[in-house]
Design a protein around this motif. Structure first.
Motif, mmCIF file in Angstrom:
data_model
loop_
_atom_site.group_PDB
_atom_site.id
_atom_site.type_symbol
_atom_site.label_atom_id
_atom_site.label_comp_id
_atom_site.label_asym_id
_atom_site.label_seq_id
_atom_site.Cartn_x
_atom_site.Cartn_y
_atom_site.Cartn_z
ATOM 1 N N GLU A 113 -22.200 46.101 -23.075
ATOM 2 C CA GLU A 113 -21.544 44.999 -23.354
ATOM 3 C C GLU A 113 -22.671 43.962 -23.873
ATOM 4 O O GLU A 113 -22.266 42.930 -24.246
ATOM 5 N N GLY A 114 -24.018 44.022 -23.897
ATOM 6 C CA GLY A 114 -24.828 43.261 -24.300
ATOM 7 C C GLY A 114 -24.931 41.922 -23.368
ATOM 8 O O GLY A 114 -25.228 40.695 -23.673
ATOM 9 N N VAL A 115 -24.337 41.907 -21.891
ATOM 10 C CA VAL A 115 -24.577 40.693 -21.140
ATOM 11 C C VAL A 115 -25.299 40.933 -19.867
ATOM 12 O O VAL A 115 -25.305 41.975 -19.366
ATOM 13 N N PRO A 116 -25.705 40.064 -19.268
ATOM 14 C CA PRO A 116 -26.281 40.065 -18.023
ATOM 15 C C PRO A 116 -25.315 40.456 -16.814
ATOM 16 O O PRO A 116 -24.183 40.223 -17.024
ATOM 17 N N ILE A 117 -25.769 41.167 -15.870
ATOM 18 C CA ILE A 117 -24.821 41.810 -14.646
ATOM 19 C C ILE A 117 -24.049 40.309 -14.125
ATOM 20 O O ILE A 117 -22.733 40.540 -13.881
ATOM 21 N N HIS A 118 -24.900 39.200 -14.083
ATOM 22 C CA HIS A 118 -23.994 38.166 -13.345
ATOM 23 C C HIS A 118 -22.833 37.537 -14.122
ATOM 24 O O HIS A 118 -21.592 37.034 -13.727
ATOM 25 N N ARG A 119 -22.844 38.083 -15.583
ATOM 26 C CA ARG A 119 -21.731 37.689 -16.380
ATOM 27 C C ARG A 119 -20.542 38.408 -15.910
ATOM 28 O O ARG A 119 -19.078 38.358 -16.139
ATOM 29 N N LEU A 120 -20.621 39.892 -15.911
ATOM 30 C CA LEU A 120 -19.850 40.836 -15.269
ATOM 31 C C LEU A 120 -19.182 40.539 -13.860
ATOM 32 O O LEU A 120 -18.136 40.949 -13.796
ATOM 33 N N LEU A 121 -19.848 39.636 -13.231
ATOM 34 C CA LEU A 121 -19.502 39.135 -11.861
ATOM 35 C C LEU A 121 -18.533 37.784 -12.095
ATOM 36 O O LEU A 121 -18.373 37.377 -10.949
ATOM 37 N N GLY A 122 -18.580 37.417 -13.009
ATOM 38 C CA GLY A 122 -17.641 36.413 -13.403
ATOM 39 C C GLY A 122 -18.771 35.056 -13.847
ATOM 40 O O GLY A 122 -17.935 33.880 -14.134
ATOM 41 N N GLY A 123 -19.920 35.273 -13.826
ATOM 42 C CA GLY A 123 -20.397 34.356 -14.430
ATOM 43 C C GLY A 123 -21.632 33.356 -13.695
ATOM 44 O O GLY A 123 -21.291 33.360 -12.276
ATOM 45 N N ALA A 124 -22.841 32.978 -13.892
ATOM 46 C CA ALA A 124 -23.783 32.626 -13.105
ATOM 47 C C ALA A 124 -23.336 30.925 -12.743
ATOM 48 O O ALA A 124 -22.778 30.392 -13.518
ATOM 49 N N ARG A 125 -23.599 30.672 -11.416
ATOM 50 C CA ARG A 125 -23.185 29.526 -10.984
ATOM 51 C C ARG A 125 -24.549 28.605 -11.021
ATOM 52 O O ARG A 125 -24.650 27.364 -10.993
ATOM 53 N N ARG A 126 -25.552 29.153 -10.992
ATOM 54 C CA ARG A 126 -27.108 28.694 -11.041
ATOM 55 C C ARG A 126 -28.191 29.686 -11.911
ATOM 56 O O ARG A 126 -27.613 30.771 -11.784
ATOM 57 N N ILE A 165 -24.200 47.137 -5.897
ATOM 58 C CA ILE A 165 -23.532 45.890 -6.338
ATOM 59 C C ILE A 165 -22.312 45.677 -5.987
ATOM 60 O O ILE A 165 -21.821 44.642 -5.648
ATOM 61 N N THR A 166 -21.600 46.864 -6.115
ATOM 62 C CA THR A 166 -20.023 46.871 -5.890
ATOM 63 C C THR A 166 -19.738 46.439 -4.538
ATOM 64 O O THR A 166 -19.044 45.504 -4.305
ATOM 65 N N THR A 167 -20.396 46.852 -3.455
ATOM 66 C CA THR A 167 -20.192 46.729 -1.938
ATOM 67 C C THR A 167 -20.550 45.320 -1.590
ATOM 68 O O THR A 167 -20.155 44.533 -1.087
ATOM 69 N N LEU A 168 -22.047 45.182 -2.151
ATOM 70 C CA LEU A 168 -22.659 43.627 -1.865
ATOM 71 C C LEU A 168 -21.704 42.592 -2.207
ATOM 72 O O LEU A 168 -21.577 41.578 -1.816
ATOM 73 N N TRP A 169 -21.106 42.640 -3.425
ATOM 74 C CA TRP A 169 -20.468 41.562 -3.980
ATOM 75 C C TRP A 169 -19.031 41.257 -3.291
ATOM 76 O O TRP A 169 -18.783 40.215 -3.067
ATOM 77 N N ARG A 170 -18.588 42.428 -2.933
ATOM 78 C CA ARG A 170 -17.399 42.571 -2.192
ATOM 79 C C ARG A 170 -17.580 41.814 -0.826
ATOM 80 O O ARG A 170 -16.711 40.696 -0.481
ATOM 81 N N ILE A 171 -18.497 42.116 0.070
ATOM 82 C CA ILE A 171 -18.841 41.532 1.223
ATOM 83 C C ILE A 171 -19.373 39.781 0.832
ATOM 84 O O ILE A 171 -18.757 39.191 1.625
ATOM 85 N N ALA A 172 -20.078 39.641 -0.053
ATOM 86 C CA ALA A 172 -20.346 38.339 -0.299
ATOM 87 C C ALA A 172 -18.999 37.499 -0.547
ATOM 88 O O ALA A 172 -19.074 36.249 0.066
ATOM 89 N N THR A 173 -18.214 38.022 -1.534
ATOM 90 C CA THR A 173 -17.127 37.207 -1.794
ATOM 91 C C THR A 173 -16.353 37.061 -0.544
ATOM 92 O O THR A 173 -15.517 35.895 -0.503
ATOM 93 N N GLU A 174 -15.939 38.229 0.101
ATOM 94 C CA GLU A 174 -14.967 38.041 1.576
ATOM 95 C C GLU A 174 -15.522 36.901 2.256
ATOM 96 O O GLU A 174 -14.815 36.254 2.986
#
Length: 365
Positions: free
Chosen positions: A120-133, A276-285
């Motif tokens: 997609e030509g984007v960094p992974i943080h963009r796939l996660l909804g975008g960087a907050r920092r 990343i899939t599981t890490l992101w789920r845990i962090a979000t929850e």
């Protein structure tokens, strides 16, 4: 996005000589003189290559799991299928809900996120909804000095001189923690990783002995680490913030430890928990429930970059862990360097950088 087939999966074990300015620490009962990691290279039919990393404690077992179980199921599958690694966990669950199989799946998952970002030509943080920092603080995670106070003092000073403003110890005595506080001063956050040092009936007294040094958290003070009830008892008895999760088995363990009131910080590891899939789920929850996610991430390969993207995108600001040592060649030392205790979040596609060819050529095990 059109289908992109996984054509090849290759494990590349690395053993990079390491110096932590003291006698070698012990890992699994043996002196540790190298930083070991497993790079995993995933190639697709469209010429896109993604990179992942698996936990390398006992790296032969993780490579065997990848070669004999994970890769045969993943080859020929669509690299853009976000549910793929979750299905592999279910298919292979009889081989273990933690350990080498999950470590291998973690590497594959990270590589697939790298591929999706590159497509997609984007960094992974963009796939996660975008960087907050755009910049993340880093804490120096000192290896063990076997309780030798002078070695602790000297290396805390060294870390501060190099710009780190947060320190973690892999020590467990009041003397070493107090020495760290004396060198660092009152304002530098200090974390204490005890590596499951005490049985439940001894843990509260041991943590209380450390408390006068005002640690930001004490990490995994109880054996076994899944005794969340005992961990909650220690937290209530001492009033000291606790952290845990490096040794957890899946997202459900984190829900259980939070429900038990056992932790102030959760510490999933991208290269041990499912990528990343599981890490992101845990962090979000966790952060939706008021518990901060501070991933366990003292690593140097693609898991370092994977964690960095999650830290950039998640709700709460928290620091990145980094083993404090000198390597014969520092992975991503030029492309994603840590400077004065901070690192800029990569903006290139996928993880934002690929491993150095020289690293693989010189240190492949």
């Amino acid at each position: 996005m059109p289908a992109t087939t996984i054509e090849r999966i290759e494990a590349i074990p690395l053993r990079i000589p390491m110096d932590h300015w003291a006698p070698p620490p012990l890992f699994a009962g043996r002196p540790r003189t190298t930083i070991d990691t497993i790079m995993v290279r995933v190639a697709t039919d469209r010429g896109i290559v993604g990179w992942g990393e698996a936990f390398a404690g006992g790296w032969q077992a993780a490579i065997a799991a990848l070669d004999h179980w994970v890769a045969p199921l993943a080859l020929g599958q669509d690299a853009t299928d976000v549910a793929l690694t979750g299905r592999l966990e279910r298919v292979l669950h009889n081989l273990g809900r933690a350990g080498p199989v999950i470590h291998a799946i973690s590497a594959l998952d990270i590589a697939l996120w790298d591929i999706r970002g590159k497509l997609e030509g984007v960094p992974i943080h963009r796939l996660l909804g975008g960087a907050r920092r755009s910049r993340v603080g880093v804490y120096a995670s000192l290896l063990s000095y076997a309780g030798v106070v002078e070695n602790v003092r000297r290396n805390v000073e060294r870390a501060l001189e190099r710009g780190y403003r947060q320190i973690k110890l892999h020590e467990r005595t009041p003397e070493t923690v107090a020495a760290t506080r004396a060198v660092a001063g009152p304002d530098v956050p200090i974390m204490v990783d005890t590596n499951c040092a005490w049985l439940p009936d001894a843990a509260a007294a041991a943590v209380t002995a450390i408390a006068p040094s005002k640690p930001l958290w004490v990490e995994e003070p109880v054996w076994p680490p899944e005794d969340f009830s005992a961990l909650a008892d220690v937290r209530r008895a001492t009033g000291v913030p606790l952290a845990a999760g490096e040794n957890a088995t899946g997202a459900l363990d984190f829900r259980k430890m939070i429900a038990a009131g056992a932790v102030d910080y959760v510490q999933p590891s991208a290269i041990k928990i499912g990528g990343i899939t599981t890490l992101w789920r845990i962090a979000t929850e966790a952060e939706a429930q008021g518990v901060t996610c501070v991933p366990h991430a003292p690593y140097f390969g693609p898991g370092y970059l994977a964690t960095l993207h999650v830290l950039a995108a998640k709700a709460r600001d928290s620091a990145l862990e980094r083993f404090f040592c000198e390597l014969a060649l520092m992975p991503y030392g030029k492309t994603v360097p840590i400077v004065e205790g901070h690192v800029d979040v990569p903006e290139g596609p996928g993880l934002g950088a690929d491993p150095e060819p020289e690293l693989i050529a010189r240190f492949k095990a």
